[in-house]
Write an enzyme that holds these catalytic residues in place. Sequence first.
Site, PDB file in Angstrom:
ATOM      1  N   HIS A  70      17.231  13.923   3.316  1.00 29.79           N
ATOM      2  CA  HIS A  70      17.800  13.030   2.299  1.00 29.79           C
ATOM      3  C   HIS A  70      19.307  12.834   2.464  1.00 29.79           C
ATOM      4  CE1 HIS A  70      18.487  16.853  -0.055  1.00 29.79           C
ATOM      5  NE2 HIS A  70      19.594  16.209  -0.373  1.00 29.79           N
ATOM      6  N   ASP A 112      11.842  17.307   4.389  1.00 27.09           N
ATOM      7  CA  ASP A 112      13.264  17.126   4.068  1.00 27.09           C
ATOM      8  C   ASP A 112      14.162  17.811   5.093  1.00 27.09           C
ATOM      9  OD1 ASP A 112      15.341  16.028   2.658  1.00 27.09           O
ATOM     10  OD2 ASP A 112      15.477  17.640   1.190  1.00 27.09           O
ATOM     11  N   SER A 124      23.683  19.976  -0.068  1.00 31.49           N
ATOM     12  CA  SER A 124      22.420  19.756   0.626  1.00 31.49           C
ATOM     13  C   SER A 124      22.619  19.789   2.137  1.00 31.49           C
ATOM     14  CB  SER A 124      21.823  18.403   0.222  1.00 31.49           C
ATOM     15  OG  SER A 124      21.394  18.421  -1.109  1.00 31.49           O
ATOM     16  N   GLY A 183       6.542   4.818   9.289  1.00 29.31           N
ATOM     17  CA  GLY A 183       7.664   4.224   8.548  1.00 29.31           C
ATOM     18  C   GLY A 183       7.530   4.296   7.052  1.00 29.31           C
TER      19      GLY A 183
END
Length: 375
Positions: free
Chosen positions: A117, A147, A224, A279
């Site tokens: 992200h 992630d 993050s 995708g």
Amino acid sequence: MRPQALLVAALIAFSVTACSPTASPEPRTAGQKATPDNPRPEATEEILEAGAAGLAHTGTPAPHSELSAVIERTLPSIVNVQTTSVVRDIFGDPSQGKGQGSGVVIDEGGIILTNNHVITGAVSVRVVFNGGRTMEGRVIAAVAEKDLAIVKVEATNLEAIAIGRSDSLKLGDEVVALGYPLGLGGPTVTSGIISGENRNIQPQGGVRLEGLLQTDAAINPGNSGGALVDRAGQLVGINTAAGTPAAAENLGFAIAIDGALPIIREILEDPPEQRAWLGVSLTDLEPAAATQLGVEPDLEGALVVEVSPDSPADMAGIEQGDVVTGIGDTRVGSANDLVEALGEWDPGERAELKVMGAAGSRTETVELGQRPVTK
């Protein structure tokens, strides 16, 4: 005089006295002329000057903690990941967006681990090292459902972090979170303990993540992709999310490194351009979401939460909110099922996707592509 009149008279007398110019004497400042009340105004300056002259360091520095040595050794492996993306306003007009997060050098040859992200939608990536050195980076792979992402810089002899074992941690073990939160211009270090293990969460707007470490070390926006390390300075997790202040305090989550390593090895051994790409960003379909989407509450599948523009899925007519229940002859009961199934296909192959939406079930034929690499 009646009691009310006495009270009013008393209040008037008090008010006049409080507002009288003689009630508060004017303050005197240094350098003022001598008066009967202050015969030596220079004495105040003399006292202040004498006091200032006596101020000095009188103690010896406290010894540094063992943890500070660990942090000093680890910081060269922690980087700031700055991204530029193209975003569109409500009228469809493009504009440039900026974002940033953190990353961890895991190989001296320029391999940096971060969160997906952090780099989602990026058209350019810049990596800033502790000390200010800046390099252009490129995203060589991303695994949205975990992630995780890998950024590569053209460098050698970087200081790679030591990798530990997250499965050796116990509740109460001390850990340190390192990263570049809130755009403060430098690294930030927070400490805490492992306060939970094997946590499953679904961040707002993100995919469901499983098997996470929970810590009370502060994890803030921009942290993050940064490192969660043990007291030996070894990487045990990748900071990824935090509880909102309104819901909980001192509640942070990190991807356990033991679960991330197999994915990282696969990425590095099997370049992304050699793997089939659909995708889409996916998450598991939960009963509450199924009800909102107008499908059966007990339906199992991979919920499409985002479709990349001009991707194979986009060209095939897959939309946000669709639920993929199968690919070819393979049943899909979760987001992970679809990801694993795609690993059996090659770019350029045509696959039939079984899809459920609010209008009912349908089959879409998609020509799988190659995962693009962000420059």
